[in-house]
Motif scaffolding. Structure first.
Motif, PDB file in Angstrom:
ATOM      1  N   GLY A 191       0.675  -1.184   0.015  1.00 44.80           N
ATOM      2  CA  GLY A 191       0.049   0.032   0.069  1.00 44.80           C
ATOM      3  C   GLY A 191       0.910   1.462   0.085  1.00 44.80           C
ATOM      4  O   GLY A 191       1.850   1.307   0.314  1.00 44.80           O
ATOM      5  N   THR A 251      -5.342   6.014   1.989  1.00 44.70           N
ATOM      6  CA  THR A 251      -4.643   5.026   1.698  1.00 44.70           C
ATOM      7  C   THR A 251      -5.160   4.227   0.722  1.00 44.70           C
ATOM      8  O   THR A 251      -6.336   4.148   0.226  1.00 44.70           O
ATOM      9  CB  THR A 251      -4.394   4.072   2.912  1.00 44.70           C
ATOM     10  OG1 THR A 251      -3.305   3.156   2.706  1.00 44.70           O
ATOM     11  CG2 THR A 251      -5.574   3.190   3.354  1.00 44.70           C
ATOM     12  N   MET A 253      -4.599   0.418  -0.996  1.00 47.15           N
ATOM     13  CA  MET A 253      -3.928  -1.030  -0.783  1.00 47.15           C
ATOM     14  C   MET A 253      -4.202  -1.953  -2.032  1.00 47.15           C
ATOM     15  O   MET A 253      -5.407  -2.003  -2.439  1.00 47.15           O
ATOM     16  CB  MET A 253      -4.143  -1.580   0.586  1.00 47.15           C
ATOM     17  CG  MET A 253      -3.774  -0.693   1.668  1.00 47.15           C
ATOM     18  SD  MET A 253      -4.146  -1.542   3.470  1.00 47.15           S
ATOM     19  CE  MET A 253      -5.836  -1.301   3.414  1.00 47.15           C
TER      20      MET A 253
END
Length: 392
Positions: A191, A251, A253
């Protein structure tokens, strides 16, 4: 004795009895699993070939385990073994490449997820099998493979006998680092953004003491960090592309395996389906958003479906499947592969090497995990996600 006191004592006793009952069930399940594993391993045939053990000497029990491995192999009549120690300037990938050049038939990673990841990077695509002796903190890939993490003899039996399955290998390439001569392998999750910053801020000593719970401390340090912005393009397995520009996120991922201790981050992820599961996460409203996100993770862990908690108001979790994803950021950000940190980057590409890795596992049943994961997946991730649109 006052009635209120008696009531409290009854409640405490009931809670204790319930706890004992649950503990007994858990212990019973574990005992049954051990029994079944022992029966399975008794039927396996030893494979008398040349073994290379890639060991991480920094692990506290490494020296003891080395002696144990030598004694195990001696008792089994496996005499063609050799050890390779990882070093600061020689990681598992370099050791595995050396072992293969020396004629190793099976390469066995002795360490945690980092050692397994780097060794697998070299073994992938060679036709040689990877064995795993998990002596790390999390041992997430070993757990996902069903490899015993608390019984070294059982893990050694799995690694040195016939019984394997084909597994996908994820790759993260830093496109703005031309000095890199290969894509960085990952077997679990890679990630960029919050997850990498959380891992980078986790104290190794604390992690050694309380295992994966230490990541929560690193996460708290980054709750109020600025968001990231960039352009994202995902290529589906049918070759179609889906893109969004100026995406704000916490984020992003890419998952090959979606299970971590206690929680399911990507319920539809399967390590042998030839695709990656991408998760795009964002929050708003400060602590409320993070609380909503935690609720989302708990919800999908309980339901086994890649979907948000319907009560969430300040978090978004978009889940998309594909074979590649490319991200270009406005500013550099930290990235990670299976918990190992990479240099800051503004331009990355995730990709997958389909069923390129042979892993020795206890369960080699013909039922593919992809079939199980498909039952949990939505009809079409690229269609159901709300932020990605097909490129015209």
């Amino acid at each position: 004795m006052p009635q209120s006191t008696l009531t409290v004592l009854i409640i405490i006793a009931a809670v204790l009895l319930l706890a004992v009952f649950i503990a007994a069930i858990v212990l019973g399940i574990r005992a049954e699993r051990r029994r079944r594993l022992a029966e399975t391993l008794e039927k396996r045939r030893d494979d008398e070939v040349q073994y290379a053990f890639i060991i991480n000497p920094s692990k506290p029990q490494a020296a003891t385990q080395r002696l144990h491995i030598q004694e195990f192999c001696r008792s089994k009549g496996l005499n063609r073994i050799r050890f390779y120690d990882t070093q600061l300037d020689k990681d598992g990938r370099a050791c595995a490449l050396e072992a293969l050049e020396d004629g190793a038939d099976v390469v066995i990673a002795v360490g945690g997820d980092g050692t397994v990841r780097t060794v697998a990077s070299a073994v992938s695509g060679t036709g040689h099998a990877l064995g795993i002796i998990p002596i790390g903190t999390g041992n997430l890939f070993a757990r996902n493979m069903g490899i015993p993490v608390d019984d070294i003899d059982a893990a050694l039996t799995v690694a040195t006998s016939h019984g394997s399955r084909l597994v996908d290998m994820g790759r993260l390439r830093l496109l703005d680092h031309p000095e890199d001569d290969h894509g960085h392998a990952f077997l679990i999750i890679a990630g960029i953004g919050f997850d990498a910053a959380m891992i980078d801020d986790t104290d190794p000593a604390l992690k050694a003491n309380i295992s994966w719970l230490a990541y929560f401390v690193g996460g708290i340090k980054n709750l109020f960090a600025p968001k990231f912005r960039g352009n994202l393009t995902i290529t589906s397995s049918d070759g179609s592309t889906h893109s969004i520009k100026n995406l704000d996120f916490r984020t992003i991922m890419a998952g090959n395996c979606g299970q971590i201790p206690v929680f399911s981050l990507m319920p539809a992820a399967s390590y042998d389906d030839g695709i990656l599961d991408f998760e795009i996460i964002d929050t708003t409203g400060g602590i409320l958003g993070w609380a909503n996100l935690f609720g989302d993770v708990v919800h999908q862990t309980i339901t086994g479906k890649p979907e948000q908690n319907p009560l969430s108001t300040n978090s978004t979790v978009e889940q998309v499947q594909g074979i590649t994803a490319e991200i270009t950021l406005e500013k550099p950000a930290k990235a990670q592969v299976d918990g190992d940190m990479l240099p800051e980057t503004k331009h990355i590409r995730f990709s997958v090497d389909q069923r390129a890795l042979i892993v020795r596992v206890p369960d080699t049943s013909t039922l593919k995990t992809a079939q199980v994961a498909a039952a949990n997946a939505t009809s079409d991730f690229a269609e159901t996600t709300s932020i990605l649109e097909p490129v015209k």
